[in-house]
Design a protein around this motif. Sequence first.
Motif, PDB file in Angstrom:
ATOM      1  N   GLY A 119      -8.773  -0.904  -3.990  1.00 27.31           N
ATOM      2  CA  GLY A 119      -7.812  -1.613  -4.579  1.00 27.31           C
ATOM      3  C   GLY A 119      -7.540  -3.003  -4.002  1.00 27.31           C
ATOM      4  O   GLY A 119      -8.062  -3.149  -2.641  1.00 27.31           O
ATOM      5  N   THR A 120      -6.909  -3.718  -4.747  1.00 29.35           N
ATOM      6  CA  THR A 120      -6.651  -5.255  -4.558  1.00 29.35           C
ATOM      7  C   THR A 120      -5.401  -5.395  -4.750  1.00 29.35           C
ATOM      8  O   THR A 120      -4.680  -4.655  -5.527  1.00 29.35           O
ATOM      9  CB  THR A 120      -7.622  -6.234  -5.072  1.00 29.35           C
ATOM     10  OG1 THR A 120      -7.553  -6.123  -6.273  1.00 29.35           O
ATOM     11  CG2 THR A 120      -9.334  -5.980  -4.566  1.00 29.35           C
ATOM     12  N   ASP A 121      -4.740  -6.553  -4.565  1.00 28.77           N
ATOM     13  CA  ASP A 121      -3.649  -7.088  -5.086  1.00 28.77           C
ATOM     14  C   ASP A 121      -3.458  -6.963  -6.417  1.00 28.77           C
ATOM     15  O   ASP A 121      -2.676  -6.704  -7.080  1.00 28.77           O
ATOM     16  CB  ASP A 121      -3.108  -8.234  -4.404  1.00 28.77           C
ATOM     17  CG  ASP A 121      -2.627  -8.384  -3.004  1.00 28.77           C
ATOM     18  OD1 ASP A 121      -2.472  -7.341  -2.430  1.00 28.77           O
ATOM     19  OD2 ASP A 121      -2.676  -9.382  -2.443  1.00 28.77           O
ATOM     20  N   ASN A 122      -4.577  -7.580  -7.121  1.00 32.66           N
ATOM     21  CA  ASN A 122      -4.491  -8.024  -8.509  1.00 32.66           C
ATOM     22  C   ASN A 122      -5.122  -6.544  -9.457  1.00 32.66           C
ATOM     23  O   ASN A 122      -4.610  -6.177 -10.452  1.00 32.66           O
ATOM     24  CB  ASN A 122      -5.968  -8.989  -9.060  1.00 32.66           C
ATOM     25  CG  ASN A 122      -5.352 -10.269  -8.635  1.00 32.66           C
ATOM     26  OD1 ASN A 122      -3.949 -10.429  -8.457  1.00 32.66           O
ATOM     27  ND2 ASN A 122      -6.337 -11.016  -8.581  1.00 32.66           N
ATOM     28  N   LYS A 123      -5.931  -5.529  -8.567  1.00 32.94           N
ATOM     29  CA  LYS A 123      -6.171  -4.317  -9.370  1.00 32.94           C
ATOM     30  C   LYS A 123      -5.913  -3.440  -8.130  1.00 32.94           C
ATOM     31  O   LYS A 123      -6.952  -2.701  -7.254  1.00 32.94           O
ATOM     32  CB  LYS A 123      -7.672  -4.221  -9.546  1.00 32.94           C
ATOM     33  CG  LYS A 123      -8.153  -5.463 -10.756  1.00 32.94           C
ATOM     34  CD  LYS A 123      -9.489  -5.419 -11.118  1.00 32.94           C
ATOM     35  CE  LYS A 123      -9.772  -6.519 -12.177  1.00 32.94           C
ATOM     36  NZ  LYS A 123     -11.086  -6.433 -12.251  1.00 32.94           N
ATOM     37  N   PRO A 124      -4.707  -2.479  -7.890  1.00 33.47           N
ATOM     38  CA  PRO A 124      -4.529  -1.695  -6.911  1.00 33.47           C
ATOM     39  C   PRO A 124      -5.027  -0.230  -7.316  1.00 33.47           C
ATOM     40  O   PRO A 124      -5.389  -0.289  -8.444  1.00 33.47           O
ATOM     41  CB  PRO A 124      -2.940  -1.751  -7.045  1.00 33.47           C
ATOM     42  CG  PRO A 124      -2.495  -2.262  -8.369  1.00 33.47           C
ATOM     43  CD  PRO A 124      -3.712  -3.415  -8.794  1.00 33.47           C
ATOM     44  N   VAL A 125      -5.210   0.659  -6.487  1.00 33.14           N
ATOM     45  CA  VAL A 125      -5.560   1.762  -6.624  1.00 33.14           C
ATOM     46  C   VAL A 125      -4.492   2.378  -7.563  1.00 33.14           C
ATOM     47  O   VAL A 125      -3.582   2.209  -7.710  1.00 33.14           O
ATOM     48  CB  VAL A 125      -5.450   2.741  -5.399  1.00 33.14           C
ATOM     49  CG1 VAL A 125      -5.587   4.111  -5.678  1.00 33.14           C
ATOM     50  CG2 VAL A 125      -6.333   2.151  -4.210  1.00 33.14           C
ATOM     51  N   GLY A 126      -5.424   3.143  -8.603  1.00 31.15           N
ATOM     52  CA  GLY A 126      -4.607   3.568  -9.773  1.00 31.15           C
ATOM     53  C   GLY A 126      -4.900   2.839 -11.109  1.00 31.15           C
ATOM     54  O   GLY A 126      -4.559   3.284 -12.234  1.00 31.15           O
ATOM     55  N   THR A 127      -5.501   1.639 -10.887  1.00 31.63           N
ATOM     56  CA  THR A 127      -5.728   0.824 -12.085  1.00 31.63           C
ATOM     57  C   THR A 127      -7.046   1.272 -12.810  1.00 31.63           C
ATOM     58  O   THR A 127      -8.208   1.631 -12.280  1.00 31.63           O
ATOM     59  CB  THR A 127      -6.040  -0.595 -11.625  1.00 31.63           C
ATOM     60  OG1 THR A 127      -4.931  -1.148 -11.224  1.00 31.63           O
ATOM     61  CG2 THR A 127      -6.410  -1.603 -12.945  1.00 31.63           C
ATOM     62  N   VAL A 128      -6.884   1.649 -14.143  1.00 32.21           N
ATOM     63  CA  VAL A 128      -7.929   2.377 -14.946  1.00 32.21           C
ATOM     64  C   VAL A 128      -7.938   1.758 -16.406  1.00 32.21           C
ATOM     65  O   VAL A 128      -6.738   1.280 -16.792  1.00 32.21           O
ATOM     66  CB  VAL A 128      -7.743   3.979 -15.048  1.00 32.21           C
ATOM     67  CG1 VAL A 128      -8.717   4.138 -16.003  1.00 32.21           C
ATOM     68  CG2 VAL A 128      -7.615   4.444 -13.842  1.00 32.21           C
ATOM     69  N   CYS A 129      -9.012   1.236 -16.829  1.00 30.21           N
ATOM     70  CA  CYS A 129      -9.223   0.663 -18.077  1.00 30.21           C
ATOM     71  C   CYS A 129     -10.032   1.537 -19.009  1.00 30.21           C
ATOM     72  O   CYS A 129     -11.065   2.277 -18.404  1.00 30.21           O
ATOM     73  CB  CYS A 129      -9.879  -0.540 -18.022  1.00 30.21           C
ATOM     74  SG  CYS A 129      -9.333  -1.971 -16.978  1.00 30.21           S
TER      75      CYS A 129
END
Length: 161
Positions: free
Chosen positions: A112-122
């Motif tokens: 994960g990153t600040d813009n796309k943290p762990v748990g981000t799903v598209c």
Amino acid sequence: MLDEQTLALAAKTVATLRAKGVQVVTAESCTGGLIAAALTHMAGSSDVVVGGFVTYSNALKESALGVAAHTLATEGAVSEATAIEMAMGALTAASDAKIAVAVTGIAGPDGGTDNKPVGTVCLAIQSGDAAPTVETQHFPGDRAAIRTATVRRALELLSAS
């Protein structure tokens, strides 16, 4: 991963697709084939499931599904644009399918990153020439919880399509 709630959603999805006479193809990254596994767990799922793609690497997203290198470079593997291209590519590859579901995300525990943290799903749904349905979710929990939530949401989207 395939608990009772997930399997109940899969049964509903298979019944809904069967009633509509629609076949589906999956394109999965962070779920590693769990959407296809949930659907094919149901007896009679061969009526509606054409097959699926597990494209964990960017290289396979490009070669198997036709995701543009430019999309991956500018938007990233975890993006709505990539999810849409994955769904479109799966639908093109599986000519019998009328609908595709695609998921790409960060299940963790790392990545994960600040813009796309762990748990981000598209997630994306593509049906024929219609405009895709696409959304980004931020699921809480550990890797297993994120993957389970992704499968459930994908099944909900398929049922509603």
